[in-house]
Design a protein around this motif. Structure first.
Motif, PDB file in Angstrom:
ATOM      1  N   ALA A  54     -55.374  70.923  80.536  1.00 47.37           N
ATOM      2  CA  ALA A  54     -54.020  71.412  80.794  1.00 47.37           C
ATOM      3  C   ALA A  54     -53.960  72.228  82.087  1.00 47.37           C
ATOM      4  N   TYR A  55     -55.061  72.884  82.432  1.00 52.19           N
ATOM      5  CA  TYR A  55     -55.092  73.708  83.635  1.00 52.19           C
ATOM      6  C   TYR A  55     -54.838  72.871  84.893  1.00 52.19           C
ATOM      7  N   HIS A  56     -55.123  71.584  84.823  1.00 54.75           N
ATOM      8  CA  HIS A  56     -54.884  70.719  85.977  1.00 54.75           C
ATOM      9  C   HIS A  56     -53.394  70.590  86.294  1.00 54.75           C
ATOM     10  N   HIS A  57     -52.537  70.787  85.300  1.00 58.46           N
ATOM     11  CA  HIS A  57     -51.095  70.784  85.570  1.00 58.46           C
ATOM     12  C   HIS A  57     -50.744  71.932  86.512  1.00 58.46           C
ATOM     13  N   VAL A  58     -51.334  73.083  86.271  1.00 58.64           N
ATOM     14  CA  VAL A  58     -51.094  74.249  87.118  1.00 58.64           C
ATOM     15  C   VAL A  58     -51.642  73.983  88.524  1.00 58.64           C
ATOM     16  N   LEU A  59     -52.877  73.509  88.595  1.00 61.76           N
ATOM     17  CA  LEU A  59     -53.489  73.251  89.897  1.00 61.76           C
ATOM     18  C   LEU A  59     -52.715  72.231  90.722  1.00 61.76           C
ATOM     19  N   ASN A  60     -52.110  71.255  90.046  1.00 63.18           N
ATOM     20  CA  ASN A  60     -51.379  70.194  90.737  1.00 63.18           C
ATOM     21  C   ASN A  60     -49.880  70.463  90.840  1.00 63.18           C
ATOM     22  N   ASP A  61     -49.454  71.667  90.432  1.00 62.29           N
ATOM     23  CA  ASP A  61     -48.052  72.071  90.537  1.00 62.29           C
ATOM     24  C   ASP A  61     -47.124  71.207  89.684  1.00 62.29           C
ATOM     25  N   PHE A  62     -47.614  70.795  88.496  1.00 66.87           N
ATOM     26  CA  PHE A  62     -46.815  70.004  87.548  1.00 66.87           C
ATOM     27  C   PHE A  62     -46.387  70.901  86.389  1.00 66.87           C
ATOM     28  N   PRO A  63     -45.246  70.613  85.766  1.00 66.37           N
ATOM     29  CA  PRO A  63     -44.884  71.332  84.539  1.00 66.37           C
ATOM     30  C   PRO A  63     -45.858  70.966  83.412  1.00 66.37           C
ATOM     31  N   LEU A  64     -46.033  71.863  82.487  1.00 66.80           N
ATOM     32  CA  LEU A  64     -46.913  71.629  81.344  1.00 66.80           C
ATOM     33  C   LEU A  64     -46.043  71.377  80.116  1.00 66.80           C
ATOM     34  N   ALA A  65     -45.553  70.148  80.026  1.00 65.91           N
ATOM     35  CA  ALA A  65     -44.672  69.750  78.920  1.00 65.91           C
ATOM     36  C   ALA A  65     -45.488  69.563  77.642  1.00 65.91           C
ATOM     37  N   ILE A  66     -44.876  69.862  76.499  1.00 63.92           N
ATOM     38  CA  ILE A  66     -45.591  69.723  75.225  1.00 63.92           C
ATOM     39  C   ILE A  66     -45.138  68.508  74.428  1.00 63.92           C
ATOM     40  N   SER A  67     -44.218  67.723  74.999  1.00 62.54           N
ATOM     41  CA  SER A  67     -43.771  66.503  74.326  1.00 62.54           C
ATOM     42  C   SER A  67     -43.197  65.560  75.380  1.00 62.54           C
ATOM     43  N   GLU A  68     -43.066  64.306  75.007  1.00 63.44           N
ATOM     44  CA  GLU A  68     -42.473  63.330  75.917  1.00 63.44           C
ATOM     45  C   GLU A  68     -41.013  63.698  76.214  1.00 63.44           C
ATOM     46  N   ALA A  69     -40.305  64.173  75.190  1.00 62.81           N
ATOM     47  CA  ALA A  69     -38.903  64.567  75.384  1.00 62.81           C
ATOM     48  C   ALA A  69     -38.794  65.704  76.397  1.00 62.81           C
ATOM     49  N   GLU A  70     -39.664  66.694  76.283  1.00 65.05           N
ATOM     50  CA  GLU A  70     -39.619  67.802  77.240  1.00 65.05           C
ATOM     51  C   GLU A  70     -40.011  67.325  78.630  1.00 65.05           C
ATOM     52  N   ASP A  71     -40.963  66.408  78.716  1.00 64.69           N
ATOM     53  CA  ASP A  71     -41.372  65.856  80.001  1.00 64.69           C
ATOM     54  C   ASP A  71     -40.187  65.158  80.680  1.00 64.69           C
ATOM     55  N   GLU A  72     -39.432  64.413  79.902  1.00 62.55           N
ATOM     56  CA  GLU A  72     -38.240  63.740  80.438  1.00 62.55           C
ATOM     57  C   GLU A  72     -37.191  64.766  80.876  1.00 62.55           C
ATOM     58  N   GLU A  73     -37.060  65.834  80.118  1.00 64.58           N
ATOM     59  CA  GLU A  73     -36.126  66.906  80.482  1.00 64.58           C
ATOM     60  C   GLU A  73     -36.526  67.546  81.809  1.00 64.58           C
ATOM     61  N   PHE A  74     -37.828  67.791  81.972  1.00 62.08           N
ATOM     62  CA  PHE A  74     -38.321  68.329  83.248  1.00 62.08           C
ATOM     63  C   PHE A  74     -37.974  67.372  84.392  1.00 62.08           C
ATOM     64  N   GLY A  75     -38.156  66.065  84.164  1.00 56.96           N
ATOM     65  CA  GLY A  75     -37.851  65.070  85.188  1.00 56.96           C
ATOM     66  C   GLY A  75     -36.388  65.099  85.604  1.00 56.96           C
ATOM     67  N   ALA A  76     -35.499  65.225  84.634  1.00 58.23           N
ATOM     68  CA  ALA A  76     -34.062  65.274  84.925  1.00 58.23           C
ATOM     69  C   ALA A  76     -33.696  66.556  85.673  1.00 58.23           C
ATOM     70  N   LEU A  77     -34.286  67.682  85.267  1.00 59.76           N
ATOM     71  CA  LEU A  77     -33.982  68.962  85.915  1.00 59.76           C
ATOM     72  C   LEU A  77     -34.458  69.003  87.362  1.00 59.76           C
ATOM     73  N   LYS A  78     -35.537  68.304  87.658  1.00 61.13           N
ATOM     74  CA  LYS A  78     -36.113  68.373  89.008  1.00 61.13           C
ATOM     75  C   LYS A  78     -35.098  67.959  90.070  1.00 61.13           C
ATOM     76  N   THR A  79     -34.281  66.960  89.766  1.00 62.93           N
ATOM     77  CA  THR A  79     -33.297  66.508  90.746  1.00 62.93           C
ATOM     78  C   THR A  79     -31.935  67.181  90.567  1.00 62.93           C
ATOM     79  N   SER A  80     -31.536  67.467  89.321  1.00 60.40           N
ATOM     80  CA  SER A  80     -30.203  68.027  89.086  1.00 60.40           C
ATOM     81  C   SER A  80     -30.140  69.544  89.280  1.00 60.40           C
ATOM     82  N   GLU A  81     -31.210  70.248  88.897  1.00 59.72           N
ATOM     83  CA  GLU A  81     -31.234  71.714  88.994  1.00 59.72           C
ATOM     84  C   GLU A  81     -32.620  72.165  89.455  1.00 59.72           C
ATOM     85  N   PRO A  82     -32.939  71.964  90.725  1.00 56.10           N
ATOM     86  CA  PRO A  82     -34.300  72.243  91.202  1.00 56.10           C
ATOM     87  C   PRO A  82     -34.784  73.678  90.992  1.00 56.10           C
ATOM     88  N   GLU A  83     -33.884  74.655  91.107  1.00 50.18           N
ATOM     89  CA  GLU A  83     -34.311  76.049  90.912  1.00 50.18           C
ATOM     90  C   GLU A  83     -34.644  76.317  89.440  1.00 50.18           C
TER      91      GLU A  83
END
Length: 120
Positions: A54-83
């Protein structure tokens, strides 16, 4: 949370990185070739443990999602609400310290399956 110095730590002033579990055993062919294996018993409260994969997510500047649904949510937020995405990504990195994780095996591995690293 109190610091090591506040608890009376008198050891090295630099952190020591360690494998926690499963025990790391260097390849026999490499033993004696710049590798040293040290075993130690350490109080859990003196160790800052984290999940190695999991530490590799931090090193690679990726979110550390705990489910596929949350991962998809992170993907949507990246373009719609970057901050918002950036702040939630940074907040998600705290999960790397979930060494006793009991949830879904997604970005974090359940306790007993994860390779744990730590800092003393």
């Amino acid at each position: 949370q109190e610091s090591w110095m506040e608890r009376g730590w008198t050891g090295t002033s630099k952190p020591l990185w360690v494998w926690v579990q499963p025990p790391y055993l260097p390849a026999a062919a490499r033993c004696g070739q710049r590798n040293i294996l040290v075993e130690a018993e350490v109080q859990r409260e003196d160790l800052l443990g984290s999940q190695f994969q999991a530490y590799h997510h931090v090193l690679n500047d990726f979110p550390l999602a705990i489910s596929e649904a949350e991962d998809e949510e992170f993907g949507a937020l990246k373009t719609s609400e970057p901050e918002t995405w950036k702040q939630r990504k940074i907040d998600s990195w705290q999960r790397v310290f979930e060494v006793d994780w009991q949830g879904e095996n997604y970005s974090l591995q359940p306790a007993g399956e994860a390779t744990l690293q730590g800092v003393l």
